[in-house]
Scaffold this active site. Sequence first.
Site, short mmCIF file in Angstrom:
data_model
loop_
_atom_site.label_atom_id
_atom_site.label_comp_id
_atom_site.label_asym_id
_atom_site.label_seq_id
_atom_site.Cartn_x
_atom_site.Cartn_y
_atom_site.Cartn_z
N THR A 118 0.83 -1.20 0.00
CA THR A 118 0.00 0.00 0.00
C THR A 118 0.87 1.26 0.00
O THR A 118 2.02 1.23 0.46
CB THR A 118 -0.89 -0.02 1.27
N ASP A 119 0.30 2.36 -0.46
CA ASP A 119 1.02 3.65 -0.39
C ASP A 119 1.07 4.17 1.05
O ASP A 119 1.81 5.12 1.34
CB ASP A 119 0.38 4.70 -1.32
N GLU A 120 0.28 3.54 1.95
CA GLU A 120 0.21 4.05 3.33
C GLU A 120 1.53 3.87 4.08
O GLU A 120 1.76 4.51 5.10
CB GLU A 120 -0.94 3.38 4.09
N TYR B 226 -1.56 -0.65 11.06
CA TYR B 226 -1.73 -1.32 9.75
C TYR B 226 -0.57 -0.98 8.83
O TYR B 226 0.11 -1.87 8.30
CB TYR B 226 -3.06 -0.91 9.10
N LYS C 29 2.46 -3.37 7.28
CA LYS C 29 2.70 -3.53 5.84
C LYS C 29 4.14 -3.11 5.50
O LYS C 29 4.81 -3.74 4.69
CB LYS C 29 1.71 -2.72 5.02
P1 NAD Z 1 -9.43 -7.64 2.44
O1 NAD Z 1 -9.43 -7.37 3.89
O2 NAD Z 1 -10.68 -7.40 1.67
O3 NAD Z 1 -8.99 -9.15 2.15
C1 NAD Z 1 -7.94 -9.76 2.82
C2 NAD Z 1 -8.07 -11.27 2.61
O4 NAD Z 1 -6.97 -11.91 3.29
C3 NAD Z 1 -9.34 -11.86 3.21
O5 NAD Z 1 -9.95 -12.73 2.28
C4 NAD Z 1 -8.86 -12.61 4.44
O6 NAD Z 1 -9.66 -13.73 4.79
C5 NAD Z 1 -7.47 -13.03 4.00
N1 NAD Z 1 -6.60 -13.29 5.17
C6 NAD Z 1 -6.44 -12.48 6.25
N2 NAD Z 1 -5.61 -13.08 7.14
C7 NAD Z 1 -5.22 -14.27 6.58
C8 NAD Z 1 -4.37 -15.31 7.00
N3 NAD Z 1 -3.73 -15.26 8.18
N4 NAD Z 1 -4.20 -16.38 6.19
C9 NAD Z 1 -4.84 -16.45 4.99
N5 NAD Z 1 -5.67 -15.50 4.55
C10 NAD Z 1 -5.86 -14.41 5.33
O7 NAD Z 1 -8.23 -6.77 1.85
P2 NAD Z 1 -8.05 -6.11 0.42
O8 NAD Z 1 -8.59 -4.72 0.47
O9 NAD Z 1 -8.50 -7.06 -0.62
O10 NAD Z 1 -6.46 -5.97 0.39
C11 NAD Z 1 -5.65 -7.02 -0.16
C12 NAD Z 1 -4.19 -6.59 -0.10
O11 NAD Z 1 -4.02 -5.37 -0.81
C13 NAD Z 1 -3.67 -6.33 1.31
O12 NAD Z 1 -2.37 -6.82 1.39
C14 NAD Z 1 -3.69 -4.81 1.44
O13 NAD Z 1 -2.71 -4.37 2.34
C15 NAD Z 1 -3.39 -4.40 0.02
N6 NAD Z 1 -3.90 -3.08 -0.41
C16 NAD Z 1 -5.20 -2.77 -0.26
C17 NAD Z 1 -5.68 -1.54 -0.72
C18 NAD Z 1 -7.14 -1.17 -0.60
O14 NAD Z 1 -7.50 -0.03 -0.93
N7 NAD Z 1 -8.01 -2.04 -0.17
C19 NAD Z 1 -4.79 -0.64 -1.32
C20 NAD Z 1 -3.44 -1.01 -1.47
C21 NAD Z 1 -3.02 -2.24 -1.03
P1 TYD Z 2 -10.56 3.81 4.56
O1 TYD Z 2 -11.54 3.36 3.52
O2 TYD Z 2 -10.61 3.22 5.91
O3 TYD Z 2 -9.12 3.65 3.89
P2 TYD Z 2 -7.68 4.13 4.45
O4 TYD Z 2 -7.77 4.53 5.85
O5 TYD Z 2 -6.89 2.89 4.27
O6 TYD Z 2 -7.27 5.25 3.54
O7 TYD Z 2 -10.70 5.39 4.74
C1 TYD Z 2 -10.55 6.28 3.63
C2 TYD Z 2 -10.63 7.69 4.18
O8 TYD Z 2 -11.95 7.92 4.68
C3 TYD Z 2 -9.69 7.95 5.36
O9 TYD Z 2 -9.21 9.29 5.27
C4 TYD Z 2 -10.58 7.81 6.58
C5 TYD Z 2 -11.93 8.27 6.08
N1 TYD Z 2 -13.12 7.61 6.69
C6 TYD Z 2 -14.15 8.41 7.19
O10 TYD Z 2 -14.10 9.65 7.16
N2 TYD Z 2 -15.23 7.78 7.73
C7 TYD Z 2 -15.34 6.41 7.81
O11 TYD Z 2 -16.34 5.88 8.34
C8 TYD Z 2 -14.26 5.62 7.27
C9 TYD Z 2 -14.32 4.12 7.34
C10 TYD Z 2 -13.18 6.27 6.72
#
Ligand code: NAD
Ligand code: TYD
Length: 351
Positions: free
Chosen positions: A131-133, A156, A160
Amino acid sequence: MKNLLVTGGCGFIGTNFIRHLLEESDFAGKIINVDSLTYAANPENLSDIETNFPDRYLFIRADICNRESIAEIFDKQQIDSICHFAAESHVDRSIVKPDTFIQTNIIGTFNLLELVRERSEQIRLFHHISTDEVFGSLGNDGFFTEQTSYKPNNPYSASKAASDHLVRAYHKTYGISVTISNCSNNYGPYQFPEKLIPLMIINALKGKPLPVYGDGRNIRDWLFVRDHCTAIWKIMKEGRKGETYNIGGNNELENIKLVEMVCDILDEFEKRPGNKSRRELITFVKDRPGHDRRYAIDSAKLQQELKWEPEEFFESGIRKTIKWYLQNQKWVDRVNTGEYQEWVKEHYHYR
Ligand code: NAD
Ligand code: TYD
């Protein structure tokens, strides 16, 4: 890549990635999806894939923290490449209870790397999804590049960051073949309704308050999930080993503007009783501790080196996403109530 292990394939991005690979891409091998099925997963996301690709898709319930069971899968399934999504992914949960973030994101990744190290002849690629975070927060100007130093601000992003460092170190120290991608905020179908966009859609539909943290002026850089998937696949195929690629769509938005947009599109699709604007539901709430102010990705390296470009405009992507949630309210109800977890217990047993 004949036998590709996808970890976390029942979550939001993993589901979209598996669909992309099997339904739309030139991938010709088999996917072995390993997921422990946490609250954020829904194996029903891929039930049609299980039916339509019986020889090219296999789901196994297993925890990446359990090294023995994953080792068995590596050997039995003759895994030759890995795309590692599995993680605890929600910042707010990491603030309340960081334990599982440390376990899955750090120890789980470490386990996979150790298994790859022991099988370095067999494994051609370990692609790590991040992630960019990890870069922390930007001020009003500037972008995250691959050279930006890591400054994570919550458990988190710290977990990461730790996993990214381990992947890099395993490449430098043991020579294992890795690529890493750091992506901005994703949106699209199958996202668990605790993240900003699906939460706002669902609450707005139910006439519930829309909690906006702080002053709502925090900025996120949004990318449609399918564009993330095309970028990952490109990096896996053509990326230079040991390299990191930033992925983003140049689409910065203040949270409040985004929430207002969601309200207006929903009002257009489905009128609120009394024809009132859903913007009335917006409620400013206490800020998230350590809340990063602004994320913005510079993905020039990926665009220039691998000729990747995002295809979706935010205006069309957000409409598609809202439509998907309107058409899949049963999915939302089932994940929200945890109803499918009962079904999971009956159908899937841990390895
Ligand atoms: P998500 O929470 O929707 O899915 C995570 C999946 O991992 C779930 O299916 C969960 O059951 C599985 N999991 C968790 N713990 C596990 C374990 N111990 N063993 C096996 N499986 C396990 O997350 P997502 O949003 O799909 O994110 C996927 C990846 O992408 C993550 O690594 C996250 O850091 C990264 N990412 C997400 C975003 C975003 O905006 N959602 C952006 C950049 C990077
Ligand atoms: P989120 O979807 O949790 O992603 P991330 O924290 O990984 O960027 O949140 C996106 C943005 O929205 C973040 O600035 C936090 C804000 N946010 C709210 O204002 N209200 C909410 O209920 C949630 C879940 C997030």
